[in-house]
Design a protein around this motif. Sequence first.
Motif, PDB file in Angstrom:
ATOM      1  N   GLY A  23       1.027  -1.145   0.299  1.00 32.14           N
ATOM      2  CA  GLY A  23      -0.145   0.312   0.438  1.00 32.14           C
ATOM      3  C   GLY A  23       0.652   1.350  -0.087  1.00 32.14           C
ATOM      4  O   GLY A  23       0.677   2.295  -1.136  1.00 32.14           O
ATOM      5  N   PRO A  24       1.852   1.696   0.679  1.00 30.11           N
ATOM      6  CA  PRO A  24       2.529   2.503   0.551  1.00 30.11           C
ATOM      7  C   PRO A  24       3.783   2.888  -0.184  1.00 30.11           C
ATOM      8  O   PRO A  24       3.215   3.608  -0.943  1.00 30.11           O
ATOM      9  CB  PRO A  24       3.505   2.406   2.321  1.00 30.11           C
ATOM     10  CG  PRO A  24       2.782   1.635   2.978  1.00 30.11           C
ATOM     11  CD  PRO A  24       1.484   0.948   2.383  1.00 30.11           C
ATOM     12  N   THR A  25       4.067   1.418  -1.039  1.00 36.32           N
ATOM     13  CA  THR A  25       5.314   1.504  -2.082  1.00 36.32           C
ATOM     14  C   THR A  25       3.357   2.752  -3.331  1.00 36.32           C
ATOM     15  O   THR A  25       4.508   2.889  -3.869  1.00 36.32           O
ATOM     16  CB  THR A  25       5.458   0.118  -2.415  1.00 36.32           C
ATOM     17  OG1 THR A  25       4.462  -0.779  -2.508  1.00 36.32           O
ATOM     18  CG2 THR A  25       6.356   0.524  -1.220  1.00 36.32           C
ATOM     19  N   VAL A  26       2.681   1.508  -3.496  1.00 40.50           N
ATOM     20  CA  VAL A  26       1.671   2.408  -4.219  1.00 40.50           C
ATOM     21  C   VAL A  26       1.122   3.704  -4.126  1.00 40.50           C
ATOM     22  O   VAL A  26       1.439   4.272  -5.371  1.00 40.50           O
ATOM     23  CB  VAL A  26       0.801   1.402  -4.410  1.00 40.50           C
ATOM     24  CG1 VAL A  26      -0.543   1.931  -5.134  1.00 40.50           C
ATOM     25  CG2 VAL A  26       0.466   0.343  -4.785  1.00 40.50           C
ATOM     26  N   GLY A  31       1.971   8.991  -6.932  1.00 35.09           N
ATOM     27  CA  GLY A  31       2.417  10.296  -6.564  1.00 35.09           C
ATOM     28  C   GLY A  31       3.773  10.819  -7.898  1.00 35.09           C
ATOM     29  O   GLY A  31       3.529  11.978  -8.060  1.00 35.09           O
ATOM     30  N   GLU A  32       4.725   9.616  -7.710  1.00 40.50           N
ATOM     31  CA  GLU A  32       5.789  10.392  -8.175  1.00 40.50           C
ATOM     32  C   GLU A  32       5.853   9.885  -9.896  1.00 40.50           C
ATOM     33  O   GLU A  32       6.307  10.987 -10.091  1.00 40.50           O
ATOM     34  CB  GLU A  32       7.038   9.387  -7.754  1.00 40.50           C
ATOM     35  CG  GLU A  32       8.404   9.665  -7.834  1.00 40.50           C
ATOM     36  CD  GLU A  32       9.372   8.770  -7.667  1.00 40.50           C
ATOM     37  OE1 GLU A  32      11.128   8.972  -7.406  1.00 40.50           O
ATOM     38  OE2 GLU A  32       8.850   7.705  -7.222  1.00 40.50           O
ATOM     39  N   GLY A  33       5.028   9.117 -10.130  1.00 41.28           N
ATOM     40  CA  GLY A  33       4.653   9.023 -11.044  1.00 41.28           C
ATOM     41  C   GLY A  33       3.869   9.682 -12.008  1.00 41.28           C
ATOM     42  O   GLY A  33       4.299   9.992 -13.255  1.00 41.28           O
ATOM     43  N   ALA A  34       2.907  10.641 -11.316  1.00 39.15           N
ATOM     44  CA  ALA A  34       2.379  12.184 -11.721  1.00 39.15           C
ATOM     45  C   ALA A  34       3.149  13.041 -11.965  1.00 39.15           C
ATOM     46  O   ALA A  34       2.538  13.635 -12.876  1.00 39.15           O
ATOM     47  CB  ALA A  34       0.938  12.319 -10.720  1.00 39.15           C
ATOM     48  N   VAL A  35       3.795  13.256 -10.627  1.00 42.36           N
ATOM     49  CA  VAL A  35       4.855  14.216 -11.066  1.00 42.36           C
ATOM     50  C   VAL A  35       5.881  14.405 -11.915  1.00 42.36           C
ATOM     51  O   VAL A  35       6.529  15.181 -12.547  1.00 42.36           O
ATOM     52  CB  VAL A  35       5.758  14.919  -9.215  1.00 42.36           C
ATOM     53  CG1 VAL A  35       6.845  15.936  -9.611  1.00 42.36           C
ATOM     54  CG2 VAL A  35       4.764  14.570  -8.538  1.00 42.36           C
ATOM     55  N   GLY A 156       0.999   7.157 -13.199  1.00 39.73           N
ATOM     56  CA  GLY A 156       0.837   7.751 -13.003  1.00 39.73           C
ATOM     57  C   GLY A 156       0.635   9.257 -13.900  1.00 39.73           C
ATOM     58  O   GLY A 156      -0.323  10.393 -12.963  1.00 39.73           O
ATOM     59  N   PRO A 157       1.073   8.568 -15.058  1.00 43.88           N
ATOM     60  CA  PRO A 157       1.088  10.180 -15.875  1.00 43.88           C
ATOM     61  C   PRO A 157      -0.420  10.534 -16.190  1.00 43.88           C
ATOM     62  O   PRO A 157      -0.332  11.484 -16.783  1.00 43.88           O
ATOM     63  CB  PRO A 157       1.628   9.352 -17.478  1.00 43.88           C
ATOM     64  CG  PRO A 157       2.866   8.605 -16.857  1.00 43.88           C
ATOM     65  CD  PRO A 157       2.040   7.626 -15.581  1.00 43.88           C
ATOM     66  N   PHE A 158      -1.503   9.234 -16.682  1.00 47.16           N
ATOM     67  CA  PHE A 158      -3.215   9.471 -16.539  1.00 47.16           C
ATOM     68  C   PHE A 158      -2.745   9.953 -15.865  1.00 47.16           C
ATOM     69  O   PHE A 158      -4.170  11.552 -15.842  1.00 47.16           O
ATOM     70  CB  PHE A 158      -3.521   8.310 -17.061  1.00 47.16           C
ATOM     71  CG  PHE A 158      -2.659   6.974 -18.382  1.00 47.16           C
ATOM     72  CD1 PHE A 158      -3.319   7.849 -19.249  1.00 47.16           C
ATOM     73  CD2 PHE A 158      -1.618   6.158 -17.652  1.00 47.16           C
ATOM     74  CE1 PHE A 158      -2.879   6.698 -20.775  1.00 47.16           C
ATOM     75  CE2 PHE A 158      -1.441   5.682 -18.867  1.00 47.16           C
ATOM     76  CZ  PHE A 158      -1.987   6.133 -20.310  1.00 47.16           C
ATOM     77  N   ILE A 159      -3.139  10.144 -14.320  1.00 45.82           N
ATOM     78  CA  ILE A 159      -3.084  10.940 -13.657  1.00 45.82           C
ATOM     79  C   ILE A 159      -2.970  12.426 -13.599  1.00 45.82           C
ATOM     80  O   ILE A 159      -4.133  13.119 -13.588  1.00 45.82           O
ATOM     81  CB  ILE A 159      -3.174  10.178 -12.109  1.00 45.82           C
ATOM     82  CG1 ILE A 159      -3.804   8.655 -11.945  1.00 45.82           C
ATOM     83  CG2 ILE A 159      -4.024  11.381 -10.972  1.00 45.82           C
ATOM     84  CD1 ILE A 159      -3.491   8.650 -10.675  1.00 45.82           C
ATOM     85  N   TRP A 175       0.476  19.246  -5.560  1.00 47.32           N
ATOM     86  CA  TRP A 175      -0.438  18.631  -4.231  1.00 47.32           C
ATOM     87  C   TRP A 175      -1.168  17.454  -4.460  1.00 47.32           C
ATOM     88  O   TRP A 175      -0.893  16.717  -3.413  1.00 47.32           O
ATOM     89  CB  TRP A 175      -1.502  19.366  -4.611  1.00 47.32           C
ATOM     90  CG  TRP A 175      -0.829  21.327  -4.300  1.00 47.32           C
ATOM     91  CD1 TRP A 175      -0.917  22.588  -5.720  1.00 47.32           C
ATOM     92  CD2 TRP A 175      -0.378  21.756  -3.112  1.00 47.32           C
ATOM     93  NE1 TRP A 175       0.083  22.788  -5.190  1.00 47.32           N
ATOM     94  CE2 TRP A 175       0.471  23.247  -3.909  1.00 47.32           C
ATOM     95  CE3 TRP A 175       0.304  21.002  -2.333  1.00 47.32           C
ATOM     96  CZ2 TRP A 175       1.446  23.735  -3.048  1.00 47.32           C
ATOM     97  CZ3 TRP A 175       1.604  22.020  -0.955  1.00 47.32           C
ATOM     98  CH2 TRP A 175       1.205  23.046  -1.874  1.00 47.32           C
ATOM     99  N   PHE A 176      -0.897  16.862  -5.783  1.00 42.58           N
ATOM    100  CA  PHE A 176      -1.565  15.538  -5.786  1.00 42.58           C
ATOM    101  C   PHE A 176      -0.527  14.045  -5.002  1.00 42.58           C
ATOM    102  O   PHE A 176      -0.844  13.799  -4.198  1.00 42.58           O
ATOM    103  CB  PHE A 176      -2.253  14.643  -6.752  1.00 42.58           C
ATOM    104  CG  PHE A 176      -2.805  13.055  -6.837  1.00 42.58           C
ATOM    105  CD1 PHE A 176      -4.132  12.767  -6.171  1.00 42.58           C
ATOM    106  CD2 PHE A 176      -1.590  12.786  -7.888  1.00 42.58           C
ATOM    107  CE1 PHE A 176      -3.703  11.487  -6.655  1.00 42.58           C
ATOM    108  CE2 PHE A 176      -1.677  11.241  -7.652  1.00 42.58           C
ATOM    109  CZ  PHE A 176      -2.692  11.281  -7.306  1.00 42.58           C
ATOM    110  N   PHE A 177       0.672  14.865  -5.466  1.00 41.18           N
ATOM    111  CA  PHE A 177       1.760  13.914  -4.960  1.00 41.18           C
ATOM    112  C   PHE A 177       2.164  14.104  -2.767  1.00 41.18           C
ATOM    113  O   PHE A 177       2.007  12.774  -2.439  1.00 41.18           O
ATOM    114  CB  PHE A 177       2.998  14.355  -5.086  1.00 41.18           C
ATOM    115  CG  PHE A 177       3.970  13.518  -5.175  1.00 41.18           C
ATOM    116  CD1 PHE A 177       4.058  12.483  -4.222  1.00 41.18           C
ATOM    117  CD2 PHE A 177       5.316  13.770  -5.463  1.00 41.18           C
ATOM    118  CE1 PHE A 177       5.071  11.089  -4.198  1.00 41.18           C
ATOM    119  CE2 PHE A 177       6.644  13.366  -4.719  1.00 41.18           C
ATOM    120  CZ  PHE A 177       6.140  11.772  -4.938  1.00 41.18           C
TER     121      PHE A 177
END
Length: 435
Positions: A23-26, A31-35, A156-159, A175-177
Amino acid sequence: MSERAESPTARDVLWRFGPMVYGPTVLFALGEGAVIPLVPVIAAQLGADVATAALVASALVVGQLCGNLPAGWAVARIGERLTMAIAGVLSLGGILGMALAPSLGVFAIAVFLIGFCAAAFGLARHSFMTTRVPLSFRARALSLLGGTFRLGMFVGPFIAAGLLAVVGDEHATIWFFGGCLVATVLLVLFGPDPEKQLPVPAPAPRPADADLTEDTGEAVTGSIPLPTHGARGPATGVIRTMWRHRRVLSTLGLAAASLSAVRSARQVVLPLWGVSIGLDAQTIALVVGISGAIDFALFYASGQVMDRFGRLWAALPAMILMGAGFIALSLTHDVPQAAMWFAMFAAVLGVGNGLSSGILLTLGADVAPKSDPAAFLGSWRTLTDAGGAIAPLIVSGLAAIASLALATGVMGGIGLLGALAFIRWVPRYVPRSRT
């Protein structure tokens, strides 16, 4: 037979680990993948040119590389849970720095801090799996752990795209991250502690001076008999651990670094190759996205192969596919149907990368010492991350001096040499039942 009957199944253990281990790693990876895709964009808004924006983006990888050894030190002394909580809080500081940065320098430091803390998350869970997951399905558990990071980089990139469509501000992804990090810290601090739910197996009797032996080149595998968290003894220093296990790090570790280099080169070469043969951005994104989808779809299959048939059965096909794929791609730049060959070999590279999911984590766990694995894993991850950090420099340097085709072919050669290194060193350091 009675021991086998009493052993939990892989599904039971993985399901039990799910919420608190994965869970924590997901959350962190999402968040990292979105940024990550928007770091160069925000850097450019702060006044960076193309080269400087690329340098700022690389601060994430540099931060992770620099964070592995301190993370190994922290996990060995204060445990996985507290290390992750501290890293999460420090990451929130990095988020504030990224979102409110008044200058490019502050933004770059914040990106570096995020990468530094990411190393702690990765190493803490790697150490946990090494010490607690039964050997019979270690590879599946670690492949699933690697898959959580792949999930973040894939989704993440899709988010980020959705947030941009709704809000229209790149800072929304930051802020999502931040929201993901808050949820991660709360989950780590107030959720059930997996370190207490699944204590480390009791240590087997061994000589009192066993921890003082030098690295003889023999395998250092087996169960990892650490005391429970509250009873940790004095941990071996990181530098001393690196020296004691210098042979496995300089042989099998270098083979693992070559795999990391080929993986990293794939992320650099494919977009550059599409640009070089004249494809538009949409087509390049589609090809790279399909390659990433194939990669993500195969992450658990890699663990199944390693647990059932041995580590080499996943490592060799992965390295041969990626090495041969790069070499073949390097010969297609000026052929009439270059776009078709680009799409086909991008898919081949995706298959190879997918088959390698969890290999570096699993081999690191296999060769970790019987006591204080965190310090060793910090050294192991530093070596493999260094391979991933150097590969883009090799590609860009050779492309500038000669051509992108030559750079691609060289990376293919590194992949094939890495395959030979795996053939040579895996049987020496990993027991035959796992080879």
